[in-house]
Design an enzyme around this catalytic site. Structure first.
Site, short mmCIF file in Angstrom:
data_model
loop_
_atom_site.label_atom_id
_atom_site.label_comp_id
_atom_site.label_asym_id
_atom_site.label_seq_id
_atom_site.Cartn_x
_atom_site.Cartn_y
_atom_site.Cartn_z
N ASN A 95 0.73 -1.19 -0.14
CA ASN A 95 -0.09 -0.09 0.05
C ASN A 95 0.89 1.29 0.01
O ASN A 95 2.03 1.27 -0.08
CB ASN A 95 -0.94 -0.11 1.18
CG ASN A 95 -0.36 -0.06 2.41
OD1 ASN A 95 0.29 0.99 2.96
ND2 ASN A 95 -0.51 -1.08 3.39
N PRO B 53 -3.95 -11.37 10.68
CA PRO B 53 -4.20 -10.98 12.03
C PRO B 53 -4.45 -9.39 12.36
O PRO B 53 -3.72 -8.72 11.70
CB PRO B 53 -3.18 -11.72 13.02
CG PRO B 53 -1.94 -11.68 12.05
CD PRO B 53 -2.71 -11.96 10.82
N ASP B 54 -5.38 -8.93 13.42
CA ASP B 54 -5.36 -7.67 13.38
C ASP B 54 -4.41 -7.41 14.69
O ASP B 54 -4.95 -7.70 15.88
CB ASP B 54 -6.85 -7.42 13.38
CG ASP B 54 -7.08 -5.74 13.66
OD1 ASP B 54 -6.26 -5.11 14.39
OD2 ASP B 54 -7.94 -5.51 13.02
N PHE C 272 -4.95 3.89 14.55
CA PHE C 272 -4.95 5.02 13.53
C PHE C 272 -6.31 4.46 12.88
O PHE C 272 -6.69 3.37 12.52
CB PHE C 272 -3.87 5.10 12.58
CG PHE C 272 -2.86 6.00 13.41
CD1 PHE C 272 -2.23 5.86 14.53
CD2 PHE C 272 -2.87 7.30 12.75
CE1 PHE C 272 -1.40 6.70 15.12
CE2 PHE C 272 -1.79 8.28 13.34
CZ PHE C 272 -1.27 7.93 14.49
N LYS D 239 -14.69 1.90 14.81
CA LYS D 239 -13.68 1.12 14.77
C LYS D 239 -12.86 1.00 16.08
O LYS D 239 -12.36 0.10 16.55
CB LYS D 239 -12.59 1.82 13.96
CG LYS D 239 -11.45 0.90 13.36
CD LYS D 239 -10.68 1.63 12.35
CE LYS D 239 -11.13 1.64 10.92
NZ LYS D 239 -10.48 1.95 9.73
N LYS E 226 -12.34 -2.54 18.12
CA LYS E 226 -10.98 -2.97 17.99
C LYS E 226 -10.48 -2.99 19.65
O LYS E 226 -9.74 -3.80 20.17
CB LYS E 226 -9.85 -2.22 17.56
CG LYS E 226 -10.03 -2.20 15.98
CD LYS E 226 -8.76 -2.19 15.10
CE LYS E 226 -9.14 -1.98 13.79
NZ LYS E 226 -8.10 -2.61 12.82
N1 CTP Z 1 -4.25 -2.40 12.09
C1 CTP Z 1 -3.65 -3.61 12.62
N2 CTP Z 1 -3.43 -4.77 12.07
C2 CTP Z 1 -4.22 -4.88 11.03
C3 CTP Z 1 -4.93 -3.91 10.20
C4 CTP Z 1 -4.87 -2.79 10.98
O1 CTP Z 1 -2.81 -3.45 13.48
N3 CTP Z 1 -4.34 -6.25 10.39
C5 CTP Z 1 -4.40 -1.32 12.82
C6 CTP Z 1 -3.64 -0.20 12.08
O2 CTP Z 1 -2.12 0.01 12.50
C7 CTP Z 1 -4.41 1.18 12.51
C8 CTP Z 1 -5.78 0.39 12.85
O3 CTP Z 1 -5.86 -1.02 12.82
O4 CTP Z 1 -4.05 1.45 13.79
C9 CTP Z 1 -6.86 0.80 11.80
O5 CTP Z 1 -6.60 0.16 10.41
P1 CTP Z 1 -7.66 0.29 9.29
O6 CTP Z 1 -6.96 -0.71 8.33
O7 CTP Z 1 -7.86 1.69 8.94
O8 CTP Z 1 -8.75 -0.40 9.86
P2 CTP Z 1 -9.57 -1.59 9.57
O9 CTP Z 1 -9.81 -2.57 10.67
O10 CTP Z 1 -8.60 -2.67 8.50
O11 CTP Z 1 -10.89 -1.29 8.72
P3 CTP Z 1 -11.23 -0.96 7.34
O12 CTP Z 1 -9.99 -1.20 6.48
O13 CTP Z 1 -12.43 -1.76 6.71
O14 CTP Z 1 -11.51 0.77 7.32
#
Ligand code: CTP
Length: 397
Positions: free
Chosen positions: A208, A303-304, A323, A337, A341
């Site tokens: 990205n 994984p998130d 963020f 969000k 989270k």
């Molecule tokens: N993040 C993370 N791990 C992931 C995806 C996201 O730690 N696999 C964290 C990013 O570092 C950021 C936050 O989650 O702090 C938000 O990420 P974002 O991509 O904007 O949110 P998503 O939950 O992926 O939602 P969407 O893409 O649907 O907006």
């Protein structure tokens, strides 16, 4: 108190220079030793005699004065201080600093030093607002230079707006803060930054546009406040900050493992743009065009990391900041969000194409906490980082 603190005070050319005379007195009242340096333009506003009389020592004013060099070279002069204060700091002196010029005593001292520097800018409002000055400020903040002021108000030139030098009590407070140990001293803070790369095959990957600029600026600002920073970064385009522990990773799963290994921490800031998906079956052989038509890429969810750390049962950092990069309904989506989270704060920003934020130098963010949404004005990423670091310091105090 500033007992026995050695302050090198550079007085630039500007009407606000008269305030620096009072500043010298107040610094000395608090026990500081003040070595004054007067720029050539500064001598148009205050006299060397009044400056040296108040400081109780001679004033340095010209790089090429051989007597000065014999008594104390400019390198030694700049390094024998605990703090260098520039008041007033003119637009010209700031431009010289931002570009590394050294064509007079003041700019040479500022380039030769490894001592912390605090600037009290003073200039006409248009000069302050000029894009060139704002660019220079951004550079200087990035270089770790401290600022106090300027304030907003009526100016000697008859205009109104930001540009008035901070008042003496404000400068004194900033000097005391700069010489105190940072508010994050003894705190360990984890920062994720940059994009992740998810391999498709040995030569291709999913990526990205994140440059890592905001995460890098945050790590630098936290370190400047005394934090021990662990910086877990994907393949970013901007170089990582100095003075922090850098852990380089490639994929989201690497990043999660590195984050888990780096815990415990007092706070964790997730500024990375983590790829949401990876290939379900990455192949270690290059996918060939000739192998039966268009390839079908099957994804698996990554994984998130933010959600994982936010929901740790034991040893969760006491402050977890995520963020949210959104393109529409920024506050609504970011608020949802934050709840989904389980993090404490979300720093939300609008990354739609017209804003120029993704990959750019500026950011306009909304901080979402349990007290609601707080929108900050658009500013440089280093300034956003500094504000956020200060808020983190307050939250951990
Ligand atoms: N993040 C993370 N791990 C992931 C995806 C996201 O730690 N696999 C964290 C990013 O570092 C950021 C936050 O989650 O702090 C938000 O990420 P974002 O991509 O904007 O949110 P998503 O939950 O992926 O939602 P969407 O893409 O649907 O907006």
């Amino acid at each position: 108190m500033l007992t026995s603190k050695r302050i090198l005070l550079i007085i630039g050319g500007g009407i606000a220079a008269f305030k620096s005379l009072d500043l010298i007195r107040r610094l000395r009242e608090r026990g500081a030793e003040v070595t004054p340096v007067l720029t050539r333009a500064g001598t148009e506003f205050v006299t060397p005699l009044s400056v040296s009389a108040l400081a109780g020592r001679r004033v340095f004013s010209d790089l090429f004065d051989l007597t000065d060099e014999a008594e104390m070279g400019h390198i030694e002069l700049s390094r024998s201080a605990d703090l260098i204060v520039v008041a007033p700091a003119t637009a010209d002196l700031m431009a010289k600093m931002a570009h590394g010029h050294a064509d007079d005593l003041a700019s040479t001292l500022l380039l030769a030093t490894d001592t912390p520097v605090l600037l009290a800018p003073a200039m006409n409002v248009r000069m302050w607002q000029h894009a060139a000055t704002q660019r220079n400020i951004e550079t200087l903040i990035g270089d770790g230079i401290g600022f106090v002021g300027p304030n907003e108000g009526d100016m000697a030139c008859g205009e109104h707006g930001p540009g008035r030098m901070a008042e003496v009590p404000e400068i004194l407070a900033a000097v005391e803060a700069a010489l105190a140990d940072g508010p994050l001293r003894g705190r360990r803070v984890l920062v994720t930054s940059g994009p992740t790369h998810e391999p498709i095959d040995p030569v291709r990957y999913i990526a990205n546009r994140s440059s890592g600029a905001q995460g890098t600026a945050i790590a630098r600002a936290l370190a400047a406040l005394g934090a021990e920073v662990v910086f877990v970064t994907g393949p970013a385009t901007v170089p990582p900050p100095e003075g922090v522990e850098v852990i380089r990773v490639e994929t989201a799963r690497h990043m999660l493992a590195a984050v888990e290994a780096a815990l415990p921490a007092d706070a964790a800031i997730f500024a990375a743009a983590v790829a949401d998906w990876r290939m379900a079956q990455p192949t270690d052989r290059k996918i060939k065009k000739t192998e039966g038509g268009l390839p079908v890429l099957e994804f698996a969810e990554n994984p998130d990391i933010l959600a994982t750390v936010s929901q740790i049962a034991e040893g969760r950092p006491s402050l977890v900041v995520g963020f949210a990069a959104e393109t529409h309904d920024v506050v609504e989506h970011a608020t949802a969000k934050r709840a989904r989270k389980g993090c404490d704060w979300i720093v939300a920003n609008d990354v739609s194409a017209g804003t120029g934020i993704m990959g750019g130098t500026e950011n306009a963010v909304t901080l979402i906490t349990d007290e609601g949404a707080e929108s900050w004005p658009r500013m440089g990423k280093a300034q956003v980082a500094r504000h956020l670091a200060e808020r983190i310091a307050q939250a951990l105090a």
